[in-house]
Scaffold this active site. Structure first.
Site, PDB file in Angstrom:
ATOM      1  N   ASP A 127       0.877  -1.178   0.000  1.00 39.76           N
ATOM      2  CA  ASP A 127       0.000   0.000   0.000  1.00 39.76           C
ATOM      3  C   ASP A 127       0.911   1.223   0.000  1.00 39.76           C
ATOM      4  O   ASP A 127       1.660   1.430   0.965  1.00 39.76           O
ATOM      5  CB  ASP A 127      -0.891  -0.038   1.247  1.00 39.76           C
ATOM      6  CG  ASP A 127      -1.895   1.113   1.268  1.00 39.76           C
ATOM      7  OD1 ASP A 127      -1.651   2.147   0.591  1.00 39.76           O
ATOM      8  OD2 ASP A 127      -2.925   0.986   1.957  1.00 39.76           O
ATOM      9  N   SER A 131       0.157  11.573 -16.601  1.00 37.99           N
ATOM     10  CA  SER A 131      -1.160  11.793 -17.176  1.00 37.99           C
ATOM     11  C   SER A 131      -1.201  13.110 -17.941  1.00 37.99           C
ATOM     12  O   SER A 131      -0.499  14.066 -17.598  1.00 37.99           O
ATOM     13  CB  SER A 131      -2.193  11.830 -16.053  1.00 37.99           C
ATOM     14  OG  SER A 131      -3.443  12.247 -16.540  1.00 37.99           O
ATOM     15  N   TYR A 140      -6.863  16.092  -8.838  1.00 38.32           N
ATOM     16  CA  TYR A 140      -6.137  15.062  -9.592  1.00 38.32           C
ATOM     17  C   TYR A 140      -5.012  15.714 -10.396  1.00 38.32           C
ATOM     18  O   TYR A 140      -3.864  15.248 -10.384  1.00 38.32           O
ATOM     19  CB  TYR A 140      -7.106  14.320 -10.527  1.00 38.32           C
ATOM     20  CG  TYR A 140      -6.415  13.260 -11.369  1.00 38.32           C
ATOM     21  CD1 TYR A 140      -5.937  12.084 -10.789  1.00 38.32           C
ATOM     22  CD2 TYR A 140      -6.227  13.436 -12.738  1.00 38.32           C
ATOM     23  CE1 TYR A 140      -5.298  11.119 -11.546  1.00 38.32           C
ATOM     24  CE2 TYR A 140      -5.585  12.483 -13.504  1.00 38.32           C
ATOM     25  CZ  TYR A 140      -5.126  11.326 -12.909  1.00 38.32           C
ATOM     26  OH  TYR A 140      -4.484  10.363 -13.664  1.00 38.32           O
ATOM     27  N   LYS A 162      -0.962  15.201 -10.286  1.00 35.28           N
ATOM     28  CA  LYS A 162      -0.177  14.755 -11.450  1.00 35.28           C
ATOM     29  C   LYS A 162       0.790  15.847 -11.938  1.00 35.28           C
ATOM     30  O   LYS A 162       1.862  15.523 -12.455  1.00 35.28           O
ATOM     31  CB  LYS A 162      -1.103  14.275 -12.571  1.00 35.28           C
ATOM     32  CG  LYS A 162      -1.849  12.986 -12.219  1.00 35.28           C
ATOM     33  CD  LYS A 162      -0.890  11.797 -12.117  1.00 35.28           C
ATOM     34  CE  LYS A 162      -1.625  10.474 -11.872  1.00 35.28           C
ATOM     35  NZ  LYS A 162      -0.726   9.317 -11.774  1.00 35.28           N
TER      36      LYS A 162
HETATM   37  P1  NAD Z   1      -6.782   1.348 -12.213  1.00 30.23           P
HETATM   38  O1  NAD Z   1      -7.721   1.915 -11.236  1.00 30.23           O
HETATM   39  O2  NAD Z   1      -7.164   0.127 -12.948  1.00 30.23           O
HETATM   40  O3  NAD Z   1      -5.350   1.092 -11.542  1.00 30.23           O
HETATM   41  C1  NAD Z   1      -4.855   1.836 -10.460  1.00 30.23           C
HETATM   42  C2  NAD Z   1      -4.298   0.871  -9.460  1.00 30.23           C
HETATM   43  O4  NAD Z   1      -3.754   1.563  -8.327  1.00 30.23           O
HETATM   44  C3  NAD Z   1      -5.390  -0.055  -8.945  1.00 30.23           C
HETATM   45  O5  NAD Z   1      -4.909  -1.353  -9.021  1.00 30.23           O
HETATM   46  C4  NAD Z   1      -5.583   0.419  -7.523  1.00 30.23           C
HETATM   47  O6  NAD Z   1      -6.040  -0.598  -6.676  1.00 30.23           O
HETATM   48  C5  NAD Z   1      -4.172   0.861  -7.193  1.00 30.23           C
HETATM   49  N1  NAD Z   1      -4.113   1.655  -5.964  1.00 30.23           N
HETATM   50  C6  NAD Z   1      -4.969   2.618  -5.518  1.00 30.23           C
HETATM   51  N2  NAD Z   1      -4.603   3.044  -4.296  1.00 30.23           N
HETATM   52  C7  NAD Z   1      -3.482   2.337  -3.962  1.00 30.23           C
HETATM   53  C8  NAD Z   1      -2.643   2.314  -2.830  1.00 30.23           C
HETATM   54  N3  NAD Z   1      -2.884   3.094  -1.776  1.00 30.23           N
HETATM   55  N4  NAD Z   1      -1.570   1.485  -2.829  1.00 30.23           N
HETATM   56  C9  NAD Z   1      -1.319   0.687  -3.888  1.00 30.23           C
HETATM   57  N5  NAD Z   1      -2.106   0.649  -4.974  1.00 30.23           N
HETATM   58  C10 NAD Z   1      -3.168   1.460  -5.019  1.00 30.23           C
HETATM   59  O7  NAD Z   1      -6.489   2.525 -13.251  1.00 30.23           O
HETATM   60  P2  NAD Z   1      -5.255   2.757 -14.261  1.00 30.23           P
HETATM   61  O8  NAD Z   1      -5.808   3.582 -15.322  1.00 30.23           O
HETATM   62  O9  NAD Z   1      -4.578   1.488 -14.613  1.00 30.23           O
HETATM   63  O10 NAD Z   1      -4.320   3.668 -13.360  1.00 30.23           O
HETATM   64  C11 NAD Z   1      -2.926   3.483 -13.263  1.00 30.23           C
HETATM   65  C12 NAD Z   1      -2.245   4.832 -13.304  1.00 30.23           C
HETATM   66  O11 NAD Z   1      -2.514   5.423 -14.576  1.00 30.23           O
HETATM   67  C13 NAD Z   1      -2.738   5.842 -12.266  1.00 30.23           C
HETATM   68  O12 NAD Z   1      -1.611   6.483 -11.694  1.00 30.23           O
HETATM   69  C14 NAD Z   1      -3.551   6.836 -13.080  1.00 30.23           C
HETATM   70  O13 NAD Z   1      -3.516   8.109 -12.513  1.00 30.23           O
HETATM   71  C15 NAD Z   1      -2.822   6.782 -14.402  1.00 30.23           C
HETATM   72  N6  NAD Z   1      -3.594   7.260 -15.552  1.00 30.23           N
HETATM   73  C16 NAD Z   1      -4.745   6.646 -15.922  1.00 30.23           C
HETATM   74  C17 NAD Z   1      -5.470   7.125 -17.015  1.00 30.23           C
HETATM   75  C18 NAD Z   1      -6.765   6.484 -17.472  1.00 30.23           C
HETATM   76  O14 NAD Z   1      -7.486   7.104 -18.273  1.00 30.23           O
HETATM   77  N7  NAD Z   1      -7.101   5.292 -17.061  1.00 30.23           N
HETATM   78  C19 NAD Z   1      -4.993   8.233 -17.725  1.00 30.23           C
HETATM   79  C20 NAD Z   1      -3.803   8.834 -17.338  1.00 30.23           C
HETATM   80  C21 NAD Z   1      -3.102   8.326 -16.244  1.00 30.23           C
END
Ligand code: NAD
Length: 320
Positions: free
Chosen positions: A65, A142, A155, A159
């Site tokens: 975590d 992001s 957010y 970022k």
């Molecule tokens: P997702 O929600 O599937 O994955 C995020 C992961 O982080 C999840 O597995 C969640 O359980 C985990 N997480 C949350 N809190 C946590 C903690 N305290 N400790 C450990 N893990 C934790 O979504 P994703 O899109 O795969 O996100 C991954 C990264 O990509 C993030 O940093 C997000 O900001 C970034 N991102 C996503 C998008 C999008 O459109 N999906 C766009 C730009 C950036």
């Protein structure tokens, strides 16, 4: 010796797909520690690993975590190789809605995961990389870290902070042969929208009617952009591999060029007036009214000139 990779946030999305991609690489040259905040959520990852035929020993899951320094230290102690060659700081949460609608605690929580969580990971793993004068850190960045997206203020704050964090470190790390790269993602089809802190919007009746109206227009715009531009996580993780394999990795990699016109506009006009006007027009589709003074300075015009309506798919508030 295999390349030891530790990834945060592997229960779904980009983290899960990156873990699978590396563990099933035909070269069999990666040992992946896929970490999850909650190990009871590892089912989908393990099932997918089996389906993809990841060789035994290529993938191990660990509880981690990012909000908890002890949990990070425990995970690190379980890395039997005694080193991590590639750290991927990927865990993150979204927070969407009018600023005044965010519940107590939601703001702290998002900053704790996205920003402080990334710092904690780096504090835990960077000293050893510096000592060994080798190592890479990849961070999931992001579009919201490069331009201010409406109704994503906190957010975006988290970022944008990641950008400063990594850019600052990159300068120092030049001395150590350690590399930090931010992989800038546009919208990606993941569980991200379902895992938003505070649900969608927060306590909306705390916001005035006009703000609520703008928010609903933002949501339709977002849906549209998602349909047009969202990428598959499989496509996105290839860019992580590009950064991982580059002999001299850059600070920033982009998974898509879709938003380059907006990003260029944002950076070409240091006052950001042309970006703010263009983004308002792009998302809300009408002219800003009160308080809008136009972008009548020379720099702003030069910036907006880079951005044609065809590139954005919507007419712009061009400051003529
Ligand atoms: P997702 O929600 O599937 O994955 C995020 C992961 O982080 C999840 O597995 C969640 O359980 C985990 N997480 C949350 N809190 C946590 C903690 N305290 N400790 C450990 N893990 C934790 O979504 P994703 O899109 O795969 O996100 C991954 C990264 O990509 C993030 O940093 C997000 O900001 C970034 N991102 C996503 C998008 C999008 O459109 N999906 C766009 C730009 C950036």
């Amino acid at each position: 010796d295999r390349t030891v990779v530790l990834i945060t946030g592997c229960s779904s999305g980009i983290g899960l797909h990156l873990a699978l991609r590396l563990a099933s690489d035909p070269s069999q040259s990666f040992k992946v520690y896929a970490t999850l905040r909650d190990l009871t959520a590892q089912g989908p990852l393990l099932e997918a690993a089996q389906a993809r035929g990841c060789p035994p020993g290529s993938l191990e899951t660990l509880q981690l975590d990012v909000r908890d320094a002890d949990s990070i230290a425990d995970a690190r102690a379980h890395v039997t190789e005694g080193r991590v060659d590639v750290l991927v700081c990927n865990a993150g949460r979204g927070l969407v809605g009018p600023l005044e609608a965010h519940r107590e605690g939601a703001v702290d929580s998002v900053l704790d995961v996205n920003l402080a969580g990334t710092v904690r990971m780096m504090q835990a793993f960077l000293p050893d990389m510096k000592r060994r004068r080798s190592g890479r850190i990849l961070v999931t960045g992001s579009l919201g870290g490069l331009i201010g997206l409406p109704f994503n203020a906190v957010y975006c704050a988290s970022k944008f902070a990641i950008e400063g964090l990594c850019e600052s470190l990159a300068v120092v790390l030049q001395s150590f042969g350690v590399h930090v790269s931010v992989i800038e993602c546009g919208p990606v089809r993941t569980a991200f929208p379902e895992k938003l802190e505070d649900g969608l919007g927060g306590i909306l009746d705390r916001a005035d009617a006009e703000t609520r109206d703008l928010f609903s227009r933002y949501l339709s715009h977002f849906e549209q952009t998602f349909l047009e531009a969202a990428q598959d996580p499989k496509e996105v993780v290839e860019v992580f591999l590009q950064a991982l394999r580059a002999p001299r990795p850059a600070l920033r990699y982009f998974t898509t060029e879709h938003f380059h016109p907006l990003i260029k506009l944002r950076f070409s006009d240091p006052s950001s007036s042309s970006y703010v006007a263009a983004e308002h027009q792009r998302v809300f589709g009408d002219q800003a009214t009160e308080g809008f003074e136009g972008t009548d300075c020379g720099e702003a015009e030069a910036g907006a000139g880079d951005l044609g309506p065809s590139e954005l798919g919507a007419p712009l508030a061009t400051p003529q």
